[in-house]
Design a protein around this motif. Structure first.
Motif, PDB file in Angstrom:
ATOM      1  N   THR A 174      -2.220   0.368  -9.152  1.00 28.06           N
ATOM      2  CA  THR A 174      -2.808   0.186  -7.820  1.00 28.06           C
ATOM      3  C   THR A 174      -2.467  -1.184  -7.235  1.00 28.06           C
ATOM      4  OG1 THR A 174      -4.917  -0.687  -8.662  1.00 28.06           O
ATOM      5  CG2 THR A 174      -4.718   1.707  -8.429  1.00 28.06           C
ATOM      6  N   HIS A 175      -2.024  -2.120  -8.074  1.00 24.70           N
ATOM      7  CA  HIS A 175      -1.634  -3.449  -7.603  1.00 24.70           C
ATOM      8  C   HIS A 175      -0.155  -3.391  -7.198  1.00 24.70           C
ATOM      9  CE1 HIS A 175      -5.097  -5.511 -10.049  1.00 24.70           C
ATOM     10  NE2 HIS A 175      -5.515  -4.529  -9.271  1.00 24.70           N
ATOM     11  N   THR A 176       0.098  -2.717  -6.092  1.00 26.68           N
ATOM     12  CA  THR A 176       1.465  -2.347  -5.712  1.00 26.68           C
ATOM     13  C   THR A 176       2.372  -3.549  -5.534  1.00 26.68           C
ATOM     14  OG1 THR A 176       0.549  -0.420  -4.581  1.00 26.68           O
ATOM     15  CG2 THR A 176       2.825  -1.015  -4.076  1.00 26.68           C
ATOM     16  N   ARG A 177       1.903  -4.563  -4.811  1.00 27.45           N
ATOM     17  CA  ARG A 177       2.774  -5.708  -4.536  1.00 27.45           C
ATOM     18  C   ARG A 177       3.179  -6.418  -5.819  1.00 27.45           C
ATOM     19  NH1 ARG A 177      -0.296 -10.045  -1.523  1.00 27.45           N
ATOM     20  NH2 ARG A 177      -1.221 -10.142  -3.600  1.00 27.45           N
ATOM     21  N   GLU A 178       2.198  -6.700  -6.688  1.00 24.92           N
ATOM     22  CA  GLU A 178       2.517  -7.395  -7.933  1.00 24.92           C
ATOM     23  C   GLU A 178       3.433  -6.548  -8.814  1.00 24.92           C
ATOM     24  OE1 GLU A 178       0.775 -10.415  -6.408  1.00 24.92           O
ATOM     25  OE2 GLU A 178      -0.213  -8.476  -6.311  1.00 24.92           O
ATOM     26  N   LEU A 179       3.176  -5.254  -8.882  1.00 24.06           N
ATOM     27  CA  LEU A 179       4.018  -4.379  -9.684  1.00 24.06           C
ATOM     28  C   LEU A 179       5.448  -4.405  -9.167  1.00 24.06           C
ATOM     29  CD1 LEU A 179       4.321  -2.331 -11.946  1.00 24.06           C
ATOM     30  CD2 LEU A 179       3.544  -0.545 -10.367  1.00 24.06           C
ATOM     31  N   ALA A 180       5.605  -4.354  -7.849  1.00 26.92           N
ATOM     32  CA  ALA A 180       6.948  -4.411  -7.266  1.00 26.92           C
ATOM     33  C   ALA A 180       7.606  -5.765  -7.518  1.00 26.92           C
ATOM     34  CB  ALA A 180       6.873  -4.118  -5.771  1.00 26.92           C
ATOM     35  N   LEU A 181       6.845  -6.834  -7.387  1.00 25.75           N
ATOM     36  CA  LEU A 181       7.402  -8.169  -7.643  1.00 25.75           C
ATOM     37  C   LEU A 181       7.884  -8.295  -9.079  1.00 25.75           C
ATOM     38  CD1 LEU A 181       4.829 -10.478  -5.788  1.00 25.75           C
ATOM     39  CD2 LEU A 181       7.274 -10.319  -5.291  1.00 25.75           C
ATOM     40  N   TYR A 182       7.084  -7.815 -10.017  1.00 25.52           N
ATOM     41  CA  TYR A 182       7.457  -7.945 -11.421  1.00 25.52           C
ATOM     42  C   TYR A 182       8.639  -7.038 -11.763  1.00 25.52           C
ATOM     43  CZ  TYR A 182       2.980 -10.383 -11.623  1.00 25.52           C
ATOM     44  OH  TYR A 182       1.936 -11.255 -11.394  1.00 25.52           O
ATOM     45  N   LEU A 183       8.728  -5.878 -11.104  1.00 26.72           N
ATOM     46  CA  LEU A 183       9.903  -5.035 -11.271  1.00 26.72           C
ATOM     47  C   LEU A 183      11.156  -5.738 -10.757  1.00 26.72           C
ATOM     48  CD1 LEU A 183       8.495  -1.546 -10.271  1.00 26.72           C
ATOM     49  CD2 LEU A 183       9.671  -2.065 -12.420  1.00 26.72           C
ATOM     50  N   SER A 184      10.995  -6.556  -9.722  1.00 27.93           N
ATOM     51  CA  SER A 184      12.154  -7.283  -9.192  1.00 27.93           C
ATOM     52  C   SER A 184      12.694  -8.259 -10.224  1.00 27.93           C
ATOM     53  CB  SER A 184      11.781  -8.017  -7.897  1.00 27.93           C
ATOM     54  OG  SER A 184      11.062  -9.216  -8.152  1.00 27.93           O
ATOM     55  N   TRP A 185      11.809  -8.880 -10.988  1.00 31.07           N
ATOM     56  CA  TRP A 185      12.256  -9.796 -12.033  1.00 31.07           C
ATOM     57  C   TRP A 185      12.935  -9.020 -13.162  1.00 31.07           C
ATOM     58  CZ3 TRP A 185      12.750 -14.836 -11.531  1.00 31.07           C
ATOM     59  CH2 TRP A 185      12.054 -15.456 -10.485  1.00 31.07           C
ATOM     60  N   LEU A 186      12.418  -7.838 -13.471  1.00 37.33           N
ATOM     61  CA  LEU A 186      13.067  -7.010 -14.482  1.00 37.33           C
ATOM     62  C   LEU A 186      14.469  -6.614 -14.023  1.00 37.33           C
ATOM     63  CD1 LEU A 186      13.045  -5.393 -17.112  1.00 37.33           C
ATOM     64  CD2 LEU A 186      11.930  -3.516 -15.861  1.00 37.33           C
TER      65      LEU A 186
END
Length: 417
Positions: A339-351
Motif C-alpha cells: 500500500t506504500h506505493t511511492r516508497e515501493l516504486a522508489l525502492y524498485l528503482s534502486w533495484l
C-alpha cells in the motif's frame, strides 16, 4: 568527525563552496578559463563534473591542465592551492543554515498574540492531526498532499500566534509546529517544491529550538540535509547531516540516532567518501540496537531494520557495488507493504539500477516495468527523477530487445544524454 580527504581536496572543495558554485558551475568555470586550444581537448561537461566529484573526494589528484584551470578559476596560485598545509575551518550549523536556507526570520511568524485561551486538549488534537498527515504520506505522494499539509501548518502557527496559553502549552504548540513543518517540508520536497520545503524546515527548526526539543530539531535538520544532499550541494548536505548527528548523539531514542547516522551515510556517499559512508551505516545499525524503541518519538514510527537495509543497498548502489545491493533490496521488497506505493516504486528503482549496473539488464527491465506501472498515477518529483536515472543506466543495453521496447514506451527526456 575528522575530514579524511587530503588537504588539497578539501581546499578545492571549500573554495568552490565559498563561492556558492555547484559542481556543474565549477565545471563551467574550468571550461571558461581554458584557452581555446585547451578547451577543444576537454571532455564533455558531464565528464568534468564526475571528475570534480572524484577530485573533491580525494580519490585522485587533478593533473594538467586542470591544476592550472583551477588556479585561474579561483585566482589562487597553483602551488598554494595544491599544497599540503591547508586546514579546514569547521562551520557551525547556524552558518551552514544561513548558506542553504532563504533569508528572513521565521520567528516573526511565532510572535504570540492575544485571543481565546487554549489548553493541552487543543495540543492533543494537533498531535493527532499531524500523525494523520504522516500516515497519509505513506500512501499518497507530495503532489496530492502539499495543499493539506501547508494548511495544517498554517493552522498550527495561527493557533500559537492568536491564542493565550500557559508556558507549558506554548512549548507543546511549538513542538507541534515543528512536527507539521517537517511533514510539510517533506511533502513539498517530494512535489519538487524545494524552496517551499526549505522555508518549512527553517520555520520548524526555529520552533523546536525555541521549545528546546533537540530530537525534533535533529529530525528537521536531517530532513533538510537529505534534501540538500540530493538536490543541492552534497558537501553542504554532509555538513548539515553532521550537525544532525551532533544534536542527538546521546539521545535515548534508537530510531532518532539511527536515522541521523543514515542521513550522514547518504551524504558521505553523495560526496564520494566511501569508507566514511560504510562506517556510518555500521553506526546506524548499532544505534538501532542500543536502547528501547519505547523511547522513540512518534515521528520515527517508520524506522525499522528494513529501512536500514534499504539505505545500505542505496549506498552500495551509488558507490558502484551493485552485487552487494541486490540481495538486500530483494529481501526487503519481498516483504514490503504494497500500500506504500511511492516508497515501493522508489525502492524498485534502486533495484533496477543495481541490476543494470551488475550486468543483469533483463532483470533490470522487469523491475523497471513494475516500478513504472506502480508510479503511473503518483505525483512525486522523486519518482520522476528516479525514472530518468534508471533509463540512463539502461542506455548501454539499448540494443537488447527488452531494453529497446522499454525505451520506446518511455524515451529519455530531451535534455538527457
Amino acid at each position: 568527525m575528522a575530514d579524511e580527504v587530503p588537504p588539497w581536496a578539501a581546499r578545492i572543495r571549500d573554495e568552490r563552496r565559498s563561492r556558492q558554485w555547484s559542481q556543474r558551475d565549477m565545471a563551467k568555470r574550468l571550461m571558461e578559463v581554458a584557452t581555446e586550444e585547451t578547451r577543444r581537448s576537454l571532455p564533455l561537461r558531464e565528464s568534468i563534473v564526475r571528475n570534480i566529484g572524484n577530485w573533491e573526494a580525494g580519490k585522485h589528484e587533478p593533473k594538467d591542465p586542470y591544476r592550472v584551470l583551477y588556479a585561474r578559476a579561483f585566482e589562487i596560485a597553483e602551488d598554494r592551492l595544491f599544497n599540503d598545509s591547508y586546514k579546514r575551518s569547521r562551520k557551525t550549523p547556524e552558518e551552514i543554515l544561513a548558506r542553504v536556507l532563504p533569508e528572513g526570520d521565521p520567528k516573526a511568524l511565532l510572535t504570540i498574540g492575544t485571543g481565546r485561551r487554549i489548553g493541552m486538549g487543543d495540543v492533543t488534537d494537533l498531535s493527532a492531526r499531524v500523525h494523520g498527515l504522516r500516515l497519509a504520506d505513506d500512501v499518497l505522494a507530495g503532489g496530492d498532499l502539499i495543499g493539506p499539509a501547508f494548511r495544517e501548518l498554517d493552522t498550527a502557527v495561527q493557533l500559537y500566534r492568536e491564542t493565550v496559553h500557559s508556558e507549558e502549552v506554548g512549548r507543546s504548540l511549538l513542538v507541534s509546529i515543528g512536527e507539521f513543518a517537517q511533514i510539510a517540508g517533506w511533502v513539498a520536497s517530494d512535489a519538487g517544491r524545494h524552496e517551499q520545503a526549505a522555508q518549512a524546515y527553517r520555520l520548524g527548526i526555529s520552533a523546536t529550538r525555541e521549545a528546546g526539543d533537540a530530537a525534533l530539531e535533529s529530525y528537521l535538520l536531517g530532513s533538510l540535509a537529505y534534501q540538500v544532499t540530493n538536490t543541492g550541494d552534497p558537501g553542504e548536505g554532509a555538513e548539515l547531516a553532521r550537525a544532525t548527528l551532533e544534536a542527538v548523539e546521546r539521545h535515548p531514542s534508537p530510531g532518532v540516532r539511527a536515522l541521523a547516522w543514515d542521513r550522514l551515510a547518504w551524504a558521505h556517499t553523495r560526496v564520494g567518501e566511501a569508507q566514511a559512508a560504510i562506517r556510518a551505516l555500521g553506526e546506524a545499525s548499532t544505534a538501532f540496537t542500543v536502547g528501547s524503541q519505547d523511547d522513540d518519538p512518534a515521528y520515527v514510527y517508520w524506522m525499522n531494520t528494513g529501512e536500514l537495509q534499504i539505505m545500505e543497498a542505496r549506498v552500495y548502489t551509488e558507490l558502484g557495488r551493485p552485487l552487494r545491493a541486490v540481495p538486500l533490496l530483494v529481501d526487503v521488497l519481498g516483504r514490503y507493504n504494497a500500500t506504500h506505493t511511492r516508497e515501493l516504486a522508489l525502492y524498485l528503482s534502486w533495484l533496477a539500477v543495481a541490476l543494470a549496473d551488475g550486468g543483469e539488464p533483463e532483470e533490470a527491465v522487469r523491475a523497471t516495468w513494475r516500478m513504472l506501472n506502480l508510479s503511473g498515477e503518483v505525483v512525486s518529483d522523486r519518482l520522476a527523477q528516479r525514472s530518468h536515472v534508471i533509463l540512463e543506466h539502461l542506455q548501454p543495453y539499448r540494443d537488447l530487445p527488452e531494453v529497446r521496447e522499454l525505451l520506446t514506451h518511455h524515451p529519455m527526456p530531451p535534455n538527457s544524454k
